[in-house]
Motif scaffolding. Structure first.
Motif, PDB file in Angstrom:
ATOM      1  N   ALA A  11      -0.779  -8.025  64.879  1.00  0.00           N
ATOM      2  CA  ALA A  11      -0.100  -9.076  65.635  1.00  0.00           C
ATOM      3  C   ALA A  11       1.259  -8.594  66.132  1.00  0.00           C
ATOM      4  CB  ALA A  11       0.067 -10.328  64.771  1.00  0.00           C
ATOM      5  N   VAL A  12       2.019  -7.953  65.274  1.00  0.00           N
ATOM      6  CA  VAL A  12       3.348  -7.468  65.663  1.00  0.00           C
ATOM      7  C   VAL A  12       3.225  -6.423  66.768  1.00  0.00           C
ATOM      8  CG1 VAL A  12       5.349  -6.155  64.872  1.00  0.00           C
ATOM      9  CG2 VAL A  12       4.415  -7.986  63.443  1.00  0.00           C
ATOM     10  N   GLY A  13       2.321  -5.491  66.589  1.00  0.00           N
ATOM     11  CA  GLY A  13       2.168  -4.425  67.572  1.00  0.00           C
ATOM     12  C   GLY A  13       1.673  -4.927  68.914  1.00  0.00           C
ATOM     13  N   THR A  14       0.694  -5.828  68.902  1.00  0.00           N
ATOM     14  CA  THR A  14       0.146  -6.338  70.158  1.00  0.00           C
ATOM     15  C   THR A  14       1.160  -7.217  70.884  1.00  0.00           C
ATOM     16  OG1 THR A  14      -2.055  -6.306  69.124  1.00  0.00           O
ATOM     17  CG2 THR A  14      -1.838  -7.475  71.211  1.00  0.00           C
ATOM     18  N   THR A  15       1.898  -8.026  70.131  1.00  0.00           N
ATOM     19  CA  THR A  15       2.951  -8.840  70.745  1.00  0.00           C
ATOM     20  C   THR A  15       3.997  -7.952  71.406  1.00  0.00           C
ATOM     21  OG1 THR A  15       2.633 -10.611  69.123  1.00  0.00           O
ATOM     22  CG2 THR A  15       4.718 -10.588  70.320  1.00  0.00           C
ATOM     23  N   ALA A  16       4.422  -6.919  70.700  1.00  0.00           N
ATOM     24  CA  ALA A  16       5.423  -6.003  71.253  1.00  0.00           C
ATOM     25  C   ALA A  16       4.897  -5.304  72.505  1.00  0.00           C
ATOM     26  CB  ALA A  16       5.827  -4.975  70.204  1.00  0.00           C
ATOM     27  N   LEU A  17       3.630  -4.922  72.473  1.00  0.00           N
ATOM     28  CA  LEU A  17       3.033  -4.244  73.622  1.00  0.00           C
ATOM     29  C   LEU A  17       3.071  -5.124  74.867  1.00  0.00           C
ATOM     30  CD1 LEU A  17       1.410  -1.992  75.002  1.00  0.00           C
ATOM     31  CD2 LEU A  17      -0.664  -2.985  73.988  1.00  0.00           C
ATOM     32  N   LEU A  18       2.630  -6.365  74.739  1.00  0.00           N
ATOM     33  CA  LEU A  18       2.581  -7.253  75.909  1.00  0.00           C
ATOM     34  C   LEU A  18       3.965  -7.685  76.351  1.00  0.00           C
ATOM     35  CD1 LEU A  18       0.090  -8.188  77.538  1.00  0.00           C
ATOM     36  CD2 LEU A  18      -0.431  -7.151  75.327  1.00  0.00           C
ATOM     37  N   ALA A  19       4.858  -7.901  75.402  1.00  0.00           N
ATOM     38  CA  ALA A  19       6.232  -8.233  75.793  1.00  0.00           C
ATOM     39  C   ALA A  19       6.843  -7.093  76.591  1.00  0.00           C
ATOM     40  CB  ALA A  19       7.072  -8.527  74.551  1.00  0.00           C
ATOM     41  N   THR A  20       6.500  -5.869  76.231  1.00  0.00           N
ATOM     42  CA  THR A  20       7.014  -4.702  76.941  1.00  0.00           C
ATOM     43  C   THR A  20       6.361  -4.554  78.313  1.00  0.00           C
ATOM     44  OG1 THR A  20       7.434  -3.567  74.848  1.00  0.00           O
ATOM     45  CG2 THR A  20       7.295  -2.208  76.838  1.00  0.00           C
ATOM     46  N   VAL A  21       5.041  -4.694  78.370  1.00  0.00           N
ATOM     47  CA  VAL A  21       4.331  -4.567  79.651  1.00  0.00           C
ATOM     48  C   VAL A  21       4.875  -5.569  80.673  1.00  0.00           C
ATOM     49  CG1 VAL A  21       2.113  -4.903  80.807  1.00  0.00           C
ATOM     50  CG2 VAL A  21       2.217  -3.606  78.672  1.00  0.00           C
ATOM     51  N   VAL A  22       4.965  -6.826  80.254  1.00  0.00           N
ATOM     52  CA  VAL A  22       5.403  -7.868  81.183  1.00  0.00           C
ATOM     53  C   VAL A  22       6.912  -7.807  81.408  1.00  0.00           C
ATOM     54  CG1 VAL A  22       5.529 -10.366  81.583  1.00  0.00           C
ATOM     55  CG2 VAL A  22       3.445  -9.350  80.636  1.00  0.00           C
ATOM     56  N   GLY A  23       7.669  -7.656  80.342  1.00  0.00           N
ATOM     57  CA  GLY A  23       9.122  -7.620  80.471  1.00  0.00           C
ATOM     58  C   GLY A  23       9.607  -6.444  81.302  1.00  0.00           C
ATOM     59  N   GLY A  49       6.395   4.246  75.859  1.00  0.00           N
ATOM     60  CA  GLY A  49       7.378   4.321  74.782  1.00  0.00           C
ATOM     61  C   GLY A  49       7.078   3.388  73.630  1.00  0.00           C
ATOM     62  N   VAL A  50       6.761   2.133  73.959  1.00  0.00           N
ATOM     63  CA  VAL A  50       6.508   1.180  72.886  1.00  0.00           C
ATOM     64  C   VAL A  50       5.199   1.500  72.166  1.00  0.00           C
ATOM     65  CG1 VAL A  50       5.189  -0.637  74.091  1.00  0.00           C
ATOM     66  CG2 VAL A  50       6.807  -1.256  72.276  1.00  0.00           C
ATOM     67  N   LEU A  51       4.217   2.042  72.874  1.00  0.00           N
ATOM     68  CA  LEU A  51       2.979   2.442  72.206  1.00  0.00           C
ATOM     69  C   LEU A  51       3.244   3.541  71.178  1.00  0.00           C
ATOM     70  CD1 LEU A  51       0.266   2.421  75.013  1.00  0.00           C
ATOM     71  CD2 LEU A  51       0.170   1.182  72.846  1.00  0.00           C
ATOM     72  N   TYR A  52       4.043   4.512  71.556  1.00  0.00           N
ATOM     73  CA  TYR A  52       4.359   5.598  70.619  1.00  0.00           C
ATOM     74  C   TYR A  52       5.004   5.046  69.349  1.00  0.00           C
ATOM     75  CZ  TYR A  52       6.256   9.842  68.600  1.00  0.00           C
ATOM     76  OH  TYR A  52       6.561  10.851  67.723  1.00  0.00           O
ATOM     77  N   VAL A  53       6.010   4.212  69.531  1.00  0.00           N
ATOM     78  CA  VAL A  53       6.719   3.650  68.380  1.00  0.00           C
ATOM     79  C   VAL A  53       5.789   2.793  67.525  1.00  0.00           C
ATOM     80  CG1 VAL A  53       8.559   2.070  67.673  1.00  0.00           C
ATOM     81  CG2 VAL A  53       8.962   3.711  69.516  1.00  0.00           C
ATOM     82  N   ALA A  54       5.027   1.909  68.167  1.00  0.00           N
ATOM     83  CA  ALA A  54       4.166   0.987  67.430  1.00  0.00           C
ATOM     84  C   ALA A  54       3.088   1.722  66.647  1.00  0.00           C
ATOM     85  CB  ALA A  54       3.541  -0.021  68.386  1.00  0.00           C
ATOM     86  N   ILE A  55       2.520   2.765  67.246  1.00  0.00           N
ATOM     87  CA  ILE A  55       1.464   3.511  66.550  1.00  0.00           C
ATOM     88  C   ILE A  55       2.039   4.261  65.356  1.00  0.00           C
ATOM     89  CG2 ILE A  55      -0.241   5.363  66.765  1.00  0.00           C
ATOM     90  CD1 ILE A  55      -0.572   4.496  69.714  1.00  0.00           C
ATOM     91  N   VAL A  56       3.220   4.835  65.524  1.00  0.00           N
ATOM     92  CA  VAL A  56       3.835   5.571  64.416  1.00  0.00           C
ATOM     93  C   VAL A  56       4.142   4.648  63.241  1.00  0.00           C
ATOM     94  CG1 VAL A  56       5.913   6.807  63.679  1.00  0.00           C
ATOM     95  CG2 VAL A  56       4.780   7.441  65.809  1.00  0.00           C
ATOM     96  N   VAL A  57       4.757   3.488  63.521  1.00  0.00           N
ATOM     97  CA  VAL A  57       5.226   2.648  62.416  1.00  0.00           C
ATOM     98  C   VAL A  57       4.149   1.709  61.875  1.00  0.00           C
ATOM     99  CG1 VAL A  57       7.604   2.781  63.196  1.00  0.00           C
ATOM    100  CG2 VAL A  57       6.206   0.871  63.931  1.00  0.00           C
ATOM    101  N   LEU A  58       3.183   1.315  62.707  1.00  0.00           N
ATOM    102  CA  LEU A  58       2.171   0.360  62.258  1.00  0.00           C
ATOM    103  C   LEU A  58       0.808   0.993  62.012  1.00  0.00           C
ATOM    104  CD1 LEU A  58       3.098  -2.609  64.636  1.00  0.00           C
ATOM    105  CD2 LEU A  58       3.675  -2.346  62.219  1.00  0.00           C
ATOM    106  N   GLY A  59       0.606   2.204  62.512  1.00  0.00           N
ATOM    107  CA  GLY A  59      -0.665   2.882  62.292  1.00  0.00           C
ATOM    108  C   GLY A  59      -1.060   2.999  60.828  1.00  0.00           C
TER     109      GLY A  59
END
Length: 223
Positions: A11-23, A49-59
């Protein structure tokens, strides 16, 4: 790892991804003053950028799918059970919509706004099939060859796919669903979303077939 913690990570990763894509699409459009190439560059760079961070910390917590196509592929490979698969996909879809709402809120826009950006036709569908197939192959073959490089591989692939596909590489059914709720640079008309999702599923199936074939062990040559 409990399923609840894995779902929270998704949930955290997907929310961050879409907030980044749209924002980043909104900010890029504002700063580019009508130059779509600059807006797309900003959108692609922020997403990678956000994908790299999210995968590293949430993977390490959930596998960092953030994408029903990835989750479905892992289920078909026997790496997830049906209960977890359905839970992952449900959370990804809800979190993707939450990410769009969050981006709208940060830019003081109406929270939900049906998309008006036309994205349809054979070229767009082919682009989505290619984009999704490439993403899944990057993950599946990357896990076999260099698992530690997955964050960089996925980020690099998505950055490239923004530019070499006519659709700008949604490559994700949850992303497609959520982006049908924004009229910003990143949006898609709701009527066009089913075609994108079907193409993404075709790309997923093709990636699984190619990964299985490429990953086969061949007998050693006799002699």
């Amino acid at each position: 790892m409990s399923l609840a913690r894995r779902l929270l990570a998704e949930a955290v990763g997907t929310t961050a991804l879409l907030a980044t894509v749209v924002g980043s699409g909104i900010m890029g459009t504002q700063l580019a003053a009508g130059n779509d190439a600059i807006a797309l560059l900003a959108n692609a760079a922020a997403t990678a950028g956000v994908l790299y961070v999210a995968i590293v910390v949430l993977g390490p917590l959930s596998g960092a799918h953030f994408n029903p196509a990835v989750t479905l592929a892992m289920r078909l490979r026997g790496e997830l059970d049906t209960r977890a698969t359905l839970a992952y996909i449900g959370v990804q879809c809800v979190a993707a919509i939450a990410g769009v709402v969050l981006a709208h809120a940060m830019f003081d826009l109406p929270l939900l706004q049906p998309g008006t950006h036309a994205r349809t036709g054979a070229a767009q569908w082919l682009s989505e099939a290619v984009a999704t197939c490439g993403l899944l192959l990057t993950i599946l073959l990357g896990l076999r060859a260099r698992p530690a490089a997955i964050p960089a591989l996925v980020a690099a692939y998505i950055f490239a796919a923004y530019w070499f596909t006519a659709s700008t590489s949604f490559a994700n059914p949850a992303v497609t669903l959520a982006r049908a709720l924004t009229q910003t640079f990143a949006g898609i008309r709701p009527i066009d979303a089913p075609g994108f999702i079907l193409a993404q599923l075709v790309g997923t199936a093709l990636a699984l077939l190619l990964a299985a074939w490429l990953g086969r062990r061949t007998p050693a040559a006799a002699g």
